[in-house]
Design a protein around this motif. Structure first.
Motif, PDB file in Angstrom:
ATOM      1  N   LYS A  27       0.829  -1.333   0.014  1.00  0.00           N
ATOM      2  CA  LYS A  27      -0.014   0.085  -0.060  1.00  0.00           C
ATOM      3  C   LYS A  27       0.795   1.024   0.013  1.00  0.00           C
ATOM      4  CE  LYS A  27      -3.955  -2.115   1.077  1.00  0.00           C
ATOM      5  NZ  LYS A  27      -3.745  -3.432   0.966  1.00  0.00           N
ATOM      6  N   ASP A  28       0.346   2.258  -0.679  1.00  0.00           N
ATOM      7  CA  ASP A  28       0.972   3.667  -0.313  1.00  0.00           C
ATOM      8  C   ASP A  28       1.107   4.188   1.143  1.00  0.00           C
ATOM      9  OD1 ASP A  28      -1.292   5.628   0.097  1.00  0.00           O
ATOM     10  OD2 ASP A  28      -1.678   4.819  -2.107  1.00  0.00           O
ATOM     11  N   THR A  29       2.109   5.055   1.458  1.00  0.00           N
ATOM     12  CA  THR A  29       1.993   5.488   2.913  1.00  0.00           C
ATOM     13  C   THR A  29       0.830   6.005   3.606  1.00  0.00           C
ATOM     14  OG1 THR A  29       3.173   7.357   2.129  1.00  0.00           O
ATOM     15  CG2 THR A  29       4.521   5.392   2.517  1.00  0.00           C
ATOM     16  N   ASP A  30       0.071   6.940   2.783  1.00  0.00           N
ATOM     17  CA  ASP A  30      -0.974   7.335   3.400  1.00  0.00           C
ATOM     18  C   ASP A  30      -1.903   6.303   3.867  1.00  0.00           C
ATOM     19  OD1 ASP A  30       0.121   9.715   2.946  1.00  0.00           O
ATOM     20  OD2 ASP A  30      -0.915  10.016   1.193  1.00  0.00           O
ATOM     21  N   ASN A  68       4.977   9.859  -3.166  1.00  0.00           N
ATOM     22  CA  ASN A  68       5.314   8.709  -4.124  1.00  0.00           C
ATOM     23  C   ASN A  68       5.780   7.459  -3.294  1.00  0.00           C
ATOM     24  OD1 ASN A  68       4.362  10.405  -6.353  1.00  0.00           O
ATOM     25  ND2 ASN A  68       6.410  10.786  -6.723  1.00  0.00           N
ATOM     26  N   LEU A  69       5.729   7.439  -2.090  1.00  0.00           N
ATOM     27  CA  LEU A  69       6.276   6.378  -1.356  1.00  0.00           C
ATOM     28  C   LEU A  69       5.102   5.441  -1.221  1.00  0.00           C
ATOM     29  CD1 LEU A  69       8.397   8.229   1.514  1.00  0.00           C
ATOM     30  CD2 LEU A  69       9.097   7.079  -0.568  1.00  0.00           C
ATOM     31  N   VAL A  96       7.165 -19.707  31.270  1.00  0.00           N
ATOM     32  CA  VAL A  96       6.511 -18.709  30.273  1.00  0.00           C
ATOM     33  C   VAL A  96       7.338 -18.109  29.322  1.00  0.00           C
ATOM     34  CG1 VAL A  96       5.144 -16.430  30.112  1.00  0.00           C
ATOM     35  CG2 VAL A  96       4.890 -18.251  32.295  1.00  0.00           C
ATOM     36  N   LEU A  97       7.002 -18.074  27.888  1.00  0.00           N
ATOM     37  CA  LEU A  97       8.101 -17.547  26.985  1.00  0.00           C
ATOM     38  C   LEU A  97       7.307 -16.330  26.426  1.00  0.00           C
ATOM     39  CD1 LEU A  97       8.573 -20.863  24.857  1.00  0.00           C
ATOM     40  CD2 LEU A  97      10.088 -19.979  26.494  1.00  0.00           C
ATOM     41  N   LYS A  98       8.110 -15.269  26.836  1.00  0.00           N
ATOM     42  CA  LYS A  98       7.936 -14.079  26.407  1.00  0.00           C
ATOM     43  C   LYS A  98       8.791 -13.569  25.177  1.00  0.00           C
ATOM     44  CE  LYS A  98       6.404 -12.186  30.860  1.00  0.00           C
ATOM     45  NZ  LYS A  98       5.203 -11.514  30.525  1.00  0.00           N
ATOM     46  N   ARG A  99       8.043 -13.704  24.008  1.00  0.00           N
ATOM     47  CA  ARG A  99       8.463 -13.441  22.514  1.00  0.00           C
ATOM     48  C   ARG A  99       8.955 -11.964  22.371  1.00  0.00           C
ATOM     49  NH1 ARG A  99       8.908 -18.483  20.583  1.00  0.00           N
ATOM     50  NH2 ARG A  99       7.271 -19.959  21.480  1.00  0.00           N
ATOM     51  N   THR A 100       9.954 -11.691  21.436  1.00  0.00           N
ATOM     52  CA  THR A 100      10.084 -10.337  20.945  1.00  0.00           C
ATOM     53  C   THR A 100      10.210 -10.588  19.597  1.00  0.00           C
ATOM     54  OG1 THR A 100      12.732 -10.790  21.246  1.00  0.00           O
ATOM     55  CG2 THR A 100      11.535  -9.961  23.025  1.00  0.00           C
ATOM     56  N   SER A 101      10.351  -9.173  18.766  1.00  0.00           N
ATOM     57  CA  SER A 101      10.313  -9.209  17.497  1.00  0.00           C
ATOM     58  C   SER A 101      11.566  -8.275  16.949  1.00  0.00           C
ATOM     59  CB  SER A 101       9.102  -8.920  16.898  1.00  0.00           C
ATOM     60  OG  SER A 101       7.930  -9.534  17.395  1.00  0.00           O
ATOM     61  N   HIS A 102      12.055  -8.598  15.809  1.00  0.00           N
ATOM     62  CA  HIS A 102      12.847  -7.500  15.036  1.00  0.00           C
ATOM     63  C   HIS A 102      11.976  -7.295  13.668  1.00  0.00           C
ATOM     64  CE1 HIS A 102      15.928  -8.269  17.759  1.00  0.00           C
ATOM     65  NE2 HIS A 102      16.390  -9.553  16.970  1.00  0.00           N
ATOM     66  N   ILE A 103      11.320  -5.883  13.720  1.00  0.00           N
ATOM     67  CA  ILE A 103      10.462  -5.507  12.589  1.00  0.00           C
ATOM     68  C   ILE A 103      11.312  -4.499  11.610  1.00  0.00           C
ATOM     69  CG2 ILE A 103       8.050  -4.427  12.013  1.00  0.00           C
ATOM     70  CD1 ILE A 103       7.441  -4.816  15.083  1.00  0.00           C
ATOM     71  N   THR A 104      10.873  -4.671  10.109  1.00  0.00           N
ATOM     72  CA  THR A 104      11.588  -3.983   9.439  1.00  0.00           C
ATOM     73  C   THR A 104      10.435  -3.580   8.240  1.00  0.00           C
ATOM     74  OG1 THR A 104      13.673  -5.239   9.442  1.00  0.00           O
ATOM     75  CG2 THR A 104      13.462  -4.080   7.799  1.00  0.00           C
ATOM     76  N   ILE A 105      10.356  -1.986   8.085  1.00  0.00           N
ATOM     77  CA  ILE A 105       9.884  -1.536   7.131  1.00  0.00           C
ATOM     78  C   ILE A 105      10.528  -0.907   5.958  1.00  0.00           C
ATOM     79  CG2 ILE A 105       8.038   0.075   6.347  1.00  0.00           C
ATOM     80  CD1 ILE A 105       6.697  -0.447   8.987  1.00  0.00           C
ATOM     81  N   VAL A 106      10.429  -1.437   4.687  1.00  0.00           N
ATOM     82  CA  VAL A 106      11.032  -0.806   3.469  1.00  0.00           C
ATOM     83  C   VAL A 106      10.347  -0.037   2.489  1.00  0.00           C
ATOM     84  CG1 VAL A 106      12.612  -1.290   1.439  1.00  0.00           C
ATOM     85  CG2 VAL A 106      12.956  -2.802   3.502  1.00  0.00           C
ATOM     86  N   LEU A 107      10.552   1.389   2.229  1.00  0.00           N
ATOM     87  CA  LEU A 107       9.765   2.059   1.437  1.00  0.00           C
ATOM     88  C   LEU A 107      10.556   2.090   0.106  1.00  0.00           C
ATOM     89  CD1 LEU A 107       8.610   4.916   3.992  1.00  0.00           C
ATOM     90  CD2 LEU A 107       7.244   2.635   3.212  1.00  0.00           C
ATOM     91  N   LYS A 108       9.685   2.240  -0.870  1.00  0.00           N
ATOM     92  CA  LYS A 108      10.140   2.788  -2.277  1.00  0.00           C
ATOM     93  C   LYS A 108       9.428   3.701  -2.890  1.00  0.00           C
ATOM     94  CE  LYS A 108      12.559  -1.561  -3.269  1.00  0.00           C
ATOM     95  NZ  LYS A 108      12.612  -2.894  -4.183  1.00  0.00           N
ATOM     96  N   GLU A 109      10.056   4.618  -3.895  1.00  0.00           N
ATOM     97  CA  GLU A 109       8.988   5.400  -4.679  1.00  0.00           C
ATOM     98  C   GLU A 109       8.458   4.635  -5.869  1.00  0.00           C
ATOM     99  OE1 GLU A 109      10.537   9.975  -4.826  1.00  0.00           O
ATOM    100  OE2 GLU A 109      12.101   8.576  -5.358  1.00  0.00           O
ATOM    101  N   LYS A 110       7.248   4.971  -6.120  1.00  0.00           N
ATOM    102  CA  LYS A 110       6.787   4.780  -7.331  1.00  0.00           C
ATOM    103  C   LYS A 110       7.157   5.283  -8.734  1.00  0.00           C
ATOM    104  CE  LYS A 110       2.117   4.608  -4.972  1.00  0.00           C
ATOM    105  NZ  LYS A 110       1.112   5.526  -4.910  1.00  0.00           N
ATOM    106  N   GLU A 111       7.288   4.392  -9.701  1.00  0.00           N
ATOM    107  CA  GLU A 111       7.762   4.944 -10.964  1.00  0.00           C
ATOM    108  C   GLU A 111       7.127   5.942 -11.752  1.00  0.00           C
ATOM    109  OE1 GLU A 111      10.864   3.624 -11.384  1.00  0.00           O
ATOM    110  OE2 GLU A 111      10.507   2.618  -9.738  1.00  0.00           O
TER     111      GLU A 111
END
Length: 111
Positions: A27-30, A68-69, A96-111
């Protein structure tokens, strides 16, 4: 050209985060920001901050146009698991297992 933002050691399970990431991928960023604002999930608050950070990185570090992202990639990898003890009957203890996450977001510009 792409702009990234990482969130390391987030105290939420990767499974819970992945559900919300599937909603915003492509999806676009907005639109992604609107989805995160109106989705009643625990991960949305952290993902909204991360998306804002990725947009700021794109604008300031890579001179990309904000309008345009779009979300090109987003994923959550498991981080270290915090192991805790829960007291049970007759002096036993359950783990009790308390889980953690590594989250990544990559944005690109539309052509």
């Amino acid at each position: 050209m792409e702009a990234k933002a990482h969130l390391r050691y987030a105290r939420i399970s990767p499974r819970k985060v992945q559900i919300v990431l599937d909603l915003i991928r492509g999806k676009d960023t907005d639109m992604a920001m609107a989805i995160l604002k109106h989705t009643p999930k625990a991960a949305c608050e952290q993902l909204e901050k991360l998306l804002k950070s990725a947009i700021a990185n794109a604008e300031n570090n890579h001179a990309m146009d904000k309008d345009n992202l779009y979300v090109a990639e987003c994923f959550a990898c498991p981080g270290p698991i915090l192991k805790r003890i829960r007291p049970r009957a007759q002096g036993r203890a359950f783990r009790v297992l308390k889980r953690t996450s590594h989250i990544t977001i990559v944005l690109k510009e539309k052509e």
